[in-house]
Design an enzyme around this catalytic site. Structure first.
Site, PDB file in Angstrom:
ATOM      1  N   CYS A  91       0.811  -1.226   0.000  1.00  0.00           N
ATOM      2  CA  CYS A  91       0.000   0.000   0.000  1.00  0.00           C
ATOM      3  C   CYS A  91       0.838   1.268   0.000  1.00  0.00           C
ATOM      4  CB  CYS A  91      -0.944   0.026   1.205  1.00  0.00           C
ATOM      5  SG  CYS A  91      -2.186  -1.270   1.174  1.00  0.00           S
ATOM      6  N   HIS A 345      -8.994   4.097  -1.726  1.00  0.00           N
ATOM      7  CA  HIS A 345      -7.639   3.561  -1.529  1.00  0.00           C
ATOM      8  C   HIS A 345      -7.230   2.730  -2.748  1.00  0.00           C
ATOM      9  CE1 HIS A 345      -4.101   1.935   0.145  1.00  0.00           C
ATOM     10  NE2 HIS A 345      -4.599   1.081   1.021  1.00  0.00           N
ATOM     11  N   CYS A 375       0.525   2.308   6.577  1.00  0.00           N
ATOM     12  CA  CYS A 375       0.724   0.894   6.913  1.00  0.00           C
ATOM     13  C   CYS A 375       0.740   0.086   5.622  1.00  0.00           C
ATOM     14  CB  CYS A 375      -0.383   0.404   7.840  1.00  0.00           C
ATOM     15  SG  CYS A 375      -2.053   0.531   7.159  1.00  0.00           S
TER      16      CYS A 375
END
Length: 389
Positions: A91, A345, A375
């Site tokens: 990510c 996202h 994260c």
């Protein structure tokens, strides 16, 4: 002494990562090419001057395979001489691209470089790069973690349990994200960063009318009897409402030195002050933002009180709320224009999307220092400090 500054930052609107999403018809290479083209148009630079383009993409398979960033550079019309590479830190892939780009400028390897990212989760679904029955971890990891690792949703539940974060708290945080994002759109605060694409001009997942009562009606997203037996402490409070959705989008930032910016007539938005990356427990997986924040502040010789704005990626409400408990940060300064729960996202694009939103928010609010942290799967996290110039 050389520095590294961001002189332009753009992103696409973020669409739902589903077949009927607003950007599902757009090839991921074209999503990224659009931001690269817009970056050059808005900055006014000659793309031939770009030393490198570093892009983040998570699921590098199918339409996002074969070094997607290189083909986005070609599609954007840049000279063939402009190189490109694609990186994967899950990510945080495009935040890592920012780190690499800035470090290249600081070292003198680059004068002008683009950090960017893309993910089309409607066309290349999550885990597409792991065929059914394949083992991406190998026997050494299996031996080190004999009970097995877990999916991110289970990690989010374990975090909620460990930090005693309840359903109401997570839902309230999610509602706040939607409200802030809705207010930012209403006030025109995203206009400077968003590059409309094929008639799509707004983020598709923002629901400013969301309420805790509505979210309370959603079922747990990750309940599994096997994991329930293994982790009896889990209360199963993570839902689609208090977690980030799946999305399509791209983003890009242009990085150079103050000296080069002055020579080219570019206006710096923020200086890239300090960087950190860290590993953490791959079972909890998403808690690396806590040590990463501590590490980058130490590198920057700053304290939490020095930071005016934070961008902490909202993969799940529980991640940001656990980070807040450990750091003591003021939530009023966190994700002030909404976060991933509302905006979306698109995995590989999220790092530079956060950076884009952050540098524009810094200018709008006259913030001196800002901190971004994300994260990442596998127990990783990136963090960096920006300074307004």
């Amino acid at each position: 002494m050389r520095d590294a500054v961001i002189v332009e930052a753009v992103r696409t609107p973020i669409g739902k990562g589903k077949p009927n999403g607003a950007l599902a018809h757009v090839h991921p290479v074209e999503l990224l090419a659009h931001t690269l083209r817009t970056l050059v148009e808005r900055s006014g630079i000659d793309p031939a001057l770009i030393d490198d383009v570093i892009g983040g993409t998570v699921d590098q398979v199918g339409e996002q395979a074969m070094n997607t960033t290189r083909y986005a550079v070609l599609s954007a019309g840049f000279p063939e001489s402009v190189p490109a590479t694609t990186v994967d830190r899950q990510c945080g892939s495009s935040q890592q691209a920012v780190h690499f780009a800035a470090q290249g400028v600081l070292s003198g390897a680059y004068d002008l470089v683009v950090a960017c990212g893309v993910e089309s989760m409607s066309r290349v679904p999550m885990w597409s790069n792991v065929p059914a029955g394949a083992d991406p971890f190998g026997p050494g990891v299996a031996a080190r973690y004999p009970e097995g690792l877990v999916p991110q949703g289970i990690s989010a539940e374990l975090i909620a349990a460990k930090w005693s974060i309840g359903r109401e708290q997570m839902d309230a945080f999610a509602v706040s994200s939607h409200q802030k994002a809705g207010a930012a759109w209403q006030s025109g605060l995203f206009d400077a960063e968003v590059a409309p694409l094929e008639g799509v001009a707004r983020d598709e997942c923002v629901r400013p009318g969301s309420t805790t009562e509505i979210l309370a009606g959603l079922k747990p997203a990750y309940h599994d009897p096997v994991f329930a037996d293994r982790f009896p402490q889990i209360e199963w409070n993570v839902t689609a409402g208090n977690a980030s959705p799946i999305n399509d989008g791209a983003s890009a930032v242009l990085i150079t030195s103050s000296e080069t910016a002055a020579r080219l007539g570019l206006r710096p938005l923020a200086r890239l002050h300090s960087f950190a990356v860290t590993g953490s427990d791959p079972l909890l997986m998403l808690t690396g933002v806590i040590p990463a924040t501590e590490k980058v502040l130490r590198k920057a010789s700053l304290t939490l009180d020095d930071i005016d704005l934070f961008e902490v990626n909202e993969a799940f409400s529980s991640v940001v709320l656990a980070w807040r408990q450990e750091t003591g940060a003021d939530l009023a300064r966190v994700n002030v224009h909404g976060g991933a729960i509302a905006l979306g996202h698109p995995l590989g694009a999220s790092g530079t999307r956060l950076t884009t939103t952050l540098v524009h928010a810094m200018r709008e609010r006259k913030a001196r220092y800002a901190l971004q942290t994300m994260c990442e799967a596998g127990g990783l996290a990136n963090a960096m400090v920006l300074e307004r110039v």
